[in-house]
Scaffold this active site. Structure first.
Site, PDB file in Angstrom:
ATOM      1  N   PRO A 154       0.708  -1.326   0.014  1.00  0.00           N
ATOM      2  CA  PRO A 154       0.032  -0.082  -0.072  1.00  0.00           C
ATOM      3  C   PRO A 154       1.044   1.335  -0.012  1.00  0.00           C
ATOM      4  CG  PRO A 154      -0.058  -1.137   2.122  1.00  0.00           C
ATOM      5  CD  PRO A 154       0.532  -1.910   1.176  1.00  0.00           C
ATOM      6  N   VAL A 155       0.702   2.356  -0.827  1.00  0.00           N
ATOM      7  CA  VAL A 155       1.302   3.586  -0.790  1.00  0.00           C
ATOM      8  C   VAL A 155       1.159   4.441   0.422  1.00  0.00           C
ATOM      9  CG1 VAL A 155       1.363   5.807  -2.374  1.00  0.00           C
ATOM     10  CG2 VAL A 155       0.728   3.524  -3.539  1.00  0.00           C
TER      11      VAL A 155
ATOM     12  N   GLY B 242       4.381   3.307   4.999  1.00  0.00           N
ATOM     13  CA  GLY B 242       5.485   3.153   5.824  1.00  0.00           C
ATOM     14  C   GLY B 242       6.070   1.764   5.480  1.00  0.00           C
TER      15      GLY B 242
ATOM     16  N   SER C 277       7.555   3.222  -2.145  1.00  0.00           N
ATOM     17  CA  SER C 277       8.232   4.160  -3.172  1.00  0.00           C
ATOM     18  C   SER C 277       9.439   3.516  -3.379  1.00  0.00           C
ATOM     19  CB  SER C 277       8.334   5.692  -2.607  1.00  0.00           C
ATOM     20  OG  SER C 277       8.985   5.470  -1.346  1.00  0.00           O
ATOM     21  N   ALA C 278      10.457   2.805  -2.336  1.00  0.00           N
ATOM     22  CA  ALA C 278      11.731   2.428  -2.736  1.00  0.00           C
ATOM     23  C   ALA C 278      11.269   1.285  -3.506  1.00  0.00           C
ATOM     24  CB  ALA C 278      12.162   2.135  -1.424  1.00  0.00           C
TER      25      ALA C 278
ATOM     26  N   ASP D 144      15.728   2.356   2.882  1.00  0.00           N
ATOM     27  CA  ASP D 144      14.522   1.735   2.188  1.00  0.00           C
ATOM     28  C   ASP D 144      15.240   1.272   0.836  1.00  0.00           C
ATOM     29  OD1 ASP D 144      13.339   3.047   4.252  1.00  0.00           O
ATOM     30  OD2 ASP D 144      11.454   3.568   2.993  1.00  0.00           O
TER      31      ASP D 144
HETATM   32  C1  MEV Z   1      10.772   6.167   6.445  1.00  0.00           C
HETATM   33  O1  MEV Z   1      10.329   4.753   5.853  1.00  0.00           O
HETATM   34  C2  MEV Z   1      12.081   5.933   7.477  1.00  0.00           C
HETATM   35  C3  MEV Z   1      12.068   7.324   7.976  1.00  0.00           C
HETATM   36  O2  MEV Z   1      13.443   7.022   8.948  1.00  0.00           O
HETATM   37  C4  MEV Z   1      13.060   8.151   6.718  1.00  0.00           C
HETATM   38  C5  MEV Z   1      14.011   7.505   6.181  1.00  0.00           C
HETATM   39  O3  MEV Z   1      15.164   6.976   6.703  1.00  0.00           O
HETATM   40  O4  MEV Z   1      14.270   8.094   5.180  1.00  0.00           O
HETATM   41  C6  MEV Z   1      11.338   8.224   8.810  1.00  0.00           C
END
Ligand code: MEV
Length: 297
Positions: free
Chosen positions: A87-88, A91, A95-96, A138
């Site tokens: 899911p976009v 977390g 995107s990665a 990521d």
């Molecule tokens: C996002 O998945 C994780 C953060 O630590 C941002 C990052 O590491 O680029 C919030």
């Protein structure tokens, strides 16, 4: 046609603090994004988000990947088709995963000769360009798979316990959350800096427990890490409800994963069905997964 698959990720420890150079431990998961490419005379991108050409609103990461990899010349185009289980804005590193899978496919398609390390680096630059600020985490984990201690890019032992993901379905913007933490850190540096360092200490200590598959200790530290993420303002009521639901169902530990502010939490456990049911009853969408050992392929 060229096809590439890359995974999403969860943080066992260390999100946000990693942006300030602290240690973090991140794991690739069996939820993936697959990108299929075919050379053509125009550029088209299709996904669950819609059908576009180069479009930085709908497909920012894929547009940037195409512009980076595409040879110059008239009549040179590419069809890119994206299928994702991630899911976009939740977390889980969607995107990665789409960036790395696209770069990997285009590297083959256009015979660019980039190594996986090059692809991870180009992917991180694209994430930084689109998100404003991003660590290498990521894109690196999506490229190489497994469980990785980020500071030295050290592959760790892969625990075989289940991971249950609880999605709040609250949209979260990594860019905004990283900026919010930076603002809080600026305003109250004497309070927030030690918390960021404590999160780094948790990840550093966590390495030994991951190497030994000491799930009780990993779980305890995940719980502490969750509290500290709450303290720096990236928790939500729903995330904590799902975290407590997982713990009450017997998970070793549970915490926010990724940027927070909505998105997902994770729990590690040996009883994934019970934990998933408890997360569902608390109003989350539960997915049982495991760590994916392989990187992009
Ligand atoms: C996002 O998945 C994780 C953060 O630590 C941002 C990052 O590491 O680029 C919030």
């Amino acid at each position: 046609m060229t096809e590439a698959t890359a995974s999403g990720k969860v943080y066992l420890f260390g999100e946000h603090a990693v942006v300030y150079g602290q240690e973090a431990i991140c794991a690739a998961i069996e939820l993936t994004t697959t990108v299929r490419t075919r050379q053509s005379d125009t550029i088209s991108i299709s996904s669950g988000l819609g059908n576009t050409g180069i479009d930085y609103c709908v497909h920012p990461y894929v547009s940037a990947a195409i512009e980076t990899m595409m040879p110059e010349g008239e009549g040179c185009g590419i069809e890119v088709n994206i299928e994702s289980e991630l899911p976009v804005g939740s977390g889980l590193g969607s995107s990665a995963a789409v960036t790395i899978a696209t770069l990997f496919a285009l590297n083959k398609e256009f015979d660019k000769g980039l190594t996986k390390a090059d692809i991870a680096k180009v992917g991180a630059d694209i994430e930084k360009k689109i998100q404003g600020s991003a660590s290498l985490t990521d894109t690196y984990v999506s490229t190489f798979g497994g469980v990785i201690a980020i500071s030295k890019k050290q592959q760790l032992h892969v625990p075989d316990c289940a991971i249950v993901i609880g999605n709040t379905h609250e949209f979260s913007s990594t860019r905004k959350l990283v900026a919010d933490v930076a603002a809080l850190k600026n305003t109250h540096s004497e309070i927030i800096n030690p918390i960021i360092e404590d999160i780094g200490d948790i990840a550093r200590k966590g390495i030994g427990f991951v190497q030994k598959s000491d799930y009780n200790a990993i779980g305890q530290l995940m719980n502490v890490n969750h509290g500290l993420l709450d303290a720096i303002g990236v928790g939500t009521c729903k995330l904590s409800e799902l975290v407590y639901a997982a713990r009450n169902a017997g998970a070793y530990g549970a915490k926010i994963t990724g940027a927070g502010g909505g998105g997902c939490m994770i729990a590690i456990c040996d009883n994934p069905d019970d934990v998933a049911e408890s997360i569902t009853n608390a109003g989350g969408e539960a997915t049982i997964t495991h760590i994916r050992k392989t990187g992009v392929e």
